[in-house]
Design a protein around this motif. Sequence first.
Motif, mmCIF file in Angstrom:
data_model
loop_
_atom_site.group_PDB
_atom_site.id
_atom_site.type_symbol
_atom_site.label_atom_id
_atom_site.label_comp_id
_atom_site.label_asym_id
_atom_site.label_seq_id
_atom_site.Cartn_x
_atom_site.Cartn_y
_atom_site.Cartn_z
ATOM 1 N N VAL A 208 0.803 -1.229 0.000
ATOM 2 C CA VAL A 208 0.000 0.000 0.000
ATOM 3 C C VAL A 208 0.836 1.280 0.000
ATOM 4 O O VAL A 208 0.286 2.377 -0.116
ATOM 5 C CB VAL A 208 -0.982 0.038 1.193
ATOM 6 N N PHE A 209 2.164 1.160 0.115
ATOM 7 C CA PHE A 209 3.047 2.312 0.036
ATOM 8 C C PHE A 209 4.054 2.102 -1.094
ATOM 9 O O PHE A 209 4.547 0.995 -1.294
ATOM 10 C CB PHE A 209 3.803 2.528 1.352
ATOM 11 N N SER A 210 4.387 3.161 -1.802
ATOM 12 C CA SER A 210 5.317 3.048 -2.921
ATOM 13 C C SER A 210 6.759 2.869 -2.479
ATOM 14 O O SER A 210 7.575 2.298 -3.211
ATOM 15 C CB SER A 210 5.221 4.296 -3.810
ATOM 16 N N SER A 211 7.097 3.351 -1.284
ATOM 17 C CA SER A 211 8.465 3.261 -0.779
ATOM 18 C C SER A 211 8.448 2.828 0.675
ATOM 19 O O SER A 211 7.737 3.412 1.486
ATOM 20 C CB SER A 211 9.167 4.620 -0.906
ATOM 21 N N VAL A 212 9.214 1.793 0.996
ATOM 22 C CA VAL A 212 9.325 1.302 2.373
ATOM 23 C C VAL A 212 10.796 1.051 2.665
ATOM 24 O O VAL A 212 11.456 0.313 1.945
ATOM 25 C CB VAL A 212 8.525 0.002 2.596
ATOM 26 N N ARG A 213 11.303 1.677 3.713
ATOM 27 C CA ARG A 213 12.695 1.466 4.091
ATOM 28 C C ARG A 213 12.815 1.237 5.583
ATOM 29 O O ARG A 213 11.966 1.660 6.363
ATOM 30 C CB ARG A 213 13.573 2.641 3.657
ATOM 31 N N THR A 214 13.897 0.560 5.968
ATOM 32 C CA THR A 214 14.182 0.275 7.371
ATOM 33 C C THR A 214 15.168 1.301 7.902
ATOM 34 O O THR A 214 16.156 1.619 7.235
ATOM 35 C CB THR A 214 14.771 -1.134 7.529
ATOM 36 N N LEU A 215 14.895 1.807 9.115
ATOM 37 C CA LEU A 215 15.752 2.806 9.727
ATOM 38 C C LEU A 215 16.177 2.353 11.123
ATOM 39 O O LEU A 215 15.419 1.694 11.832
ATOM 40 C CB LEU A 215 15.029 4.151 9.850
ATOM 41 N N LYS A 216 17.380 2.737 11.509
ATOM 42 C CA LYS A 216 17.894 2.506 12.857
ATOM 43 C C LYS A 216 18.568 3.815 13.300
ATOM 44 O O LYS A 216 19.750 4.032 13.064
ATOM 45 C CB LYS A 216 18.895 1.358 12.855
ATOM 46 N N PRO A 217 17.795 4.717 13.935
ATOM 47 C CA PRO A 217 18.367 6.009 14.329
ATOM 48 C C PRO A 217 19.510 5.839 15.335
ATOM 49 O O PRO A 217 19.573 4.838 16.053
ATOM 50 C CB PRO A 217 17.186 6.740 14.984
ATOM 51 N N ASN A 218 20.389 6.821 15.386
ATOM 52 C CA ASN A 218 21.514 6.773 16.322
ATOM 53 C C ASN A 218 21.049 6.701 17.773
ATOM 54 O O ASN A 218 21.710 6.092 18.614
ATOM 55 C CB ASN A 218 22.417 7.998 16.128
ATOM 56 N N ALA A 219 19.912 7.324 18.061
ATOM 57 C CA ALA A 219 19.384 7.324 19.426
ATOM 58 C C ALA A 219 18.774 5.984 19.816
ATOM 59 O O ALA A 219 18.459 5.763 20.989
ATOM 60 C CB ALA A 219 18.346 8.433 19.598
ATOM 61 N N SER A 220 18.602 5.093 18.854
ATOM 62 C CA SER A 220 18.123 3.743 19.146
ATOM 63 C C SER A 220 19.321 2.913 19.589
ATOM 64 O O SER A 220 20.309 2.806 18.867
ATOM 65 C CB SER A 220 17.471 3.129 17.909
ATOM 66 N N ARG A 221 19.253 2.350 20.760
ATOM 67 C CA ARG A 221 20.420 1.661 21.325
ATOM 68 C C ARG A 221 20.883 0.510 20.431
ATOM 69 O O ARG A 221 20.074 -0.258 19.912
ATOM 70 C CB ARG A 221 20.101 1.163 22.733
ATOM 71 N N LYS A 222 22.187 0.405 20.285
ATOM 72 C CA LYS A 222 22.771 -0.561 19.353
ATOM 73 C C LYS A 222 22.423 -1.998 19.715
ATOM 74 O O LYS A 222 22.309 -2.854 18.836
ATOM 75 C CB LYS A 222 24.290 -0.381 19.296
ATOM 76 N N ASP A 223 22.279 -2.286 21.007
ATOM 77 C CA ASP A 223 22.003 -3.656 21.428
ATOM 78 C C ASP A 223 20.514 -3.993 21.397
ATOM 79 O O ASP A 223 20.107 -5.085 21.792
ATOM 80 C CB ASP A 223 22.567 -3.914 22.830
ATOM 81 N N SER A 224 19.706 -3.073 20.908
ATOM 82 C CA SER A 224 18.264 -3.288 20.859
ATOM 83 C C SER A 224 17.842 -3.817 19.495
ATOM 84 O O SER A 224 18.411 -3.461 18.454
ATOM 85 C CB SER A 224 17.539 -1.963 21.135
ATOM 86 N N ALA A 225 16.807 -4.671 19.505
ATOM 87 C CA ALA A 225 16.233 -5.176 18.255
ATOM 88 C C ALA A 225 15.307 -4.153 17.612
ATOM 89 O O ALA A 225 14.703 -4.426 16.571
ATOM 90 C CB ALA A 225 15.458 -6.468 18.523
ATOM 91 N N GLU A 226 15.202 -2.989 18.207
ATOM 92 C CA GLU A 226 14.315 -1.937 17.711
ATOM 93 C C GLU A 226 14.751 -1.428 16.336
ATOM 94 O O GLU A 226 15.915 -1.133 16.099
ATOM 95 C CB GLU A 226 14.332 -0.785 18.715
ATOM 96 N N ARG A 227 13.770 -1.349 15.453
ATOM 97 C CA ARG A 227 13.949 -0.771 14.126
ATOM 98 C C ARG A 227 12.692 0.047 13.809
ATOM 99 O O ARG A 227 11.691 -0.043 14.509
ATOM 100 C CB ARG A 227 14.123 -1.850 13.048
ATOM 101 N N TYR A 228 12.751 0.795 12.726
ATOM 102 C CA TYR A 228 11.582 1.548 12.269
ATOM 103 C C TYR A 228 11.375 1.304 10.781
ATOM 104 O O TYR A 228 12.341 1.272 10.009
ATOM 105 C CB TYR A 228 11.766 3.056 12.509
ATOM 106 N N PHE A 229 10.116 1.125 10.401
ATOM 107 C CA PHE A 229 9.753 1.128 8.990
ATOM 108 C C PHE A 229 9.253 2.529 8.644
ATOM 109 O O PHE A 229 8.376 3.067 9.328
ATOM 110 C CB PHE A 229 8.659 0.104 8.678
ATOM 111 N N PHE A 230 9.830 3.091 7.604
ATOM 112 C CA PHE A 230 9.414 4.395 7.104
ATOM 113 C C PHE A 230 8.784 4.166 5.732
ATOM 114 O O PHE A 230 9.473 3.847 4.764
ATOM 115 C CB PHE A 230 10.615 5.332 7.014
ATOM 116 N N ALA A 231 7.473 4.290 5.688
ATOM 117 C CA ALA A 231 6.712 4.029 4.457
ATOM 118 C C ALA A 231 6.172 5.344 3.900
ATOM 119 O O ALA A 231 5.556 6.121 4.627
ATOM 120 C CB ALA A 231 5.562 3.065 4.742
ATOM 121 N N ARG A 232 6.384 5.576 2.609
ATOM 122 C CA ARG A 232 5.980 6.839 1.986
ATOM 123 C C ARG A 232 5.093 6.581 0.771
ATOM 124 O O ARG A 232 5.078 5.504 0.198
ATOM 125 C CB ARG A 232 7.200 7.649 1.543
#
Length: 241
Positions: A208-232
Motif C-alpha cells: 500500500v506504500f510506494s516506498s518502504v525502508r528500514t531505519l535505525k536512528p543513532n538514538a536507538s540503542r545498538k544492542d536493541s532489536a528496535e527498528r523503524y519502517f518508514f513508508a511513503r
Amino acid sequence: MWCFSLQRRYLHSSLCLMKNLKSKTPAEQRWLQRQLKDPYVKASQQQNYRCRSAFKLLEIDDKFRLLQPGYSVVDCGAAPGAWSQVAVQRVNSAGTAPESPHGTVIGVDLLNIPPLDGAHFLSSHDVTDPATHAKLLELLPDGRAHVILSDMAPNASGFREMDHEKLIVMCLSLIDLAEKILQPGGSLLCKYWDGTLTHKLQERLSSVFSSVRTLKPNASRKDSAERYFFARMYRKTGKQS
C-alpha cells in the motif's frame, strides 16, 4: 510508553541515583548506570523533551523531512508525548511561526498523556477501536492525516519472540488505520522489533506504500532489536470509509 516516568525526572537527579545504587538489584543497577551515561537522556532534560525517544524522530525528520508546516499528524502510542512535542514543533500546530502554515497533532494512547500546547490528546483510547477511528476522523482537518507516527510497543513479557509478534500485530493495525485516515501520498513511521515476522509487515506495507525502508536512528540503542519502517507515498486501496 512513559519512558520510566519521564526518565524518573532524570532519575531523581544523578546524585540520588549514585547514592542508592548499592541498594538496587544487579539488573536495576545496570539500567541506572546506562541511563546515567546516556547522552540522549541528558539532552532530553536540557532541551525539555519528555523522553529520549524524541531524538529518534528528530534525526529521522532532519534526514527525510517527514513533518512539514501545515501537516496533520496522528501519533499512536503517544505517551508521554515526546514524539508529539517534535511533531508540534515541526508542523507548527502551536502556531509559534505565524508566517508558516498551521498544522494539527493528535496523540492517542491507552495511558494518560499530560497536556501539550499544540496537541490534542486522546488518552485512554485504543488506536484499534473503531470509536477511536471515528474520533480521529472528526478531529482531523478534512478527516485526513498526512502522517501516522507510532513508537508504541506492548509491555515486555521477557519472551523476545512473543513480544516481537505482539508488536508486529500492533503495526499491522496501523495499516488498517491508514485505510481510514491517511491521505493519498501520506507517510507512516512505525517501530518494530526485528524477528521472524518482520518480512510479513514489510510486505503488507509495500502493498500500500510506494516506498518502504528500514531505519535505525543513532538514538536507538545498538544492542536493541528496535527498528523503524518508514513508508511513503500511500496508495488508496479503495477500502476507505
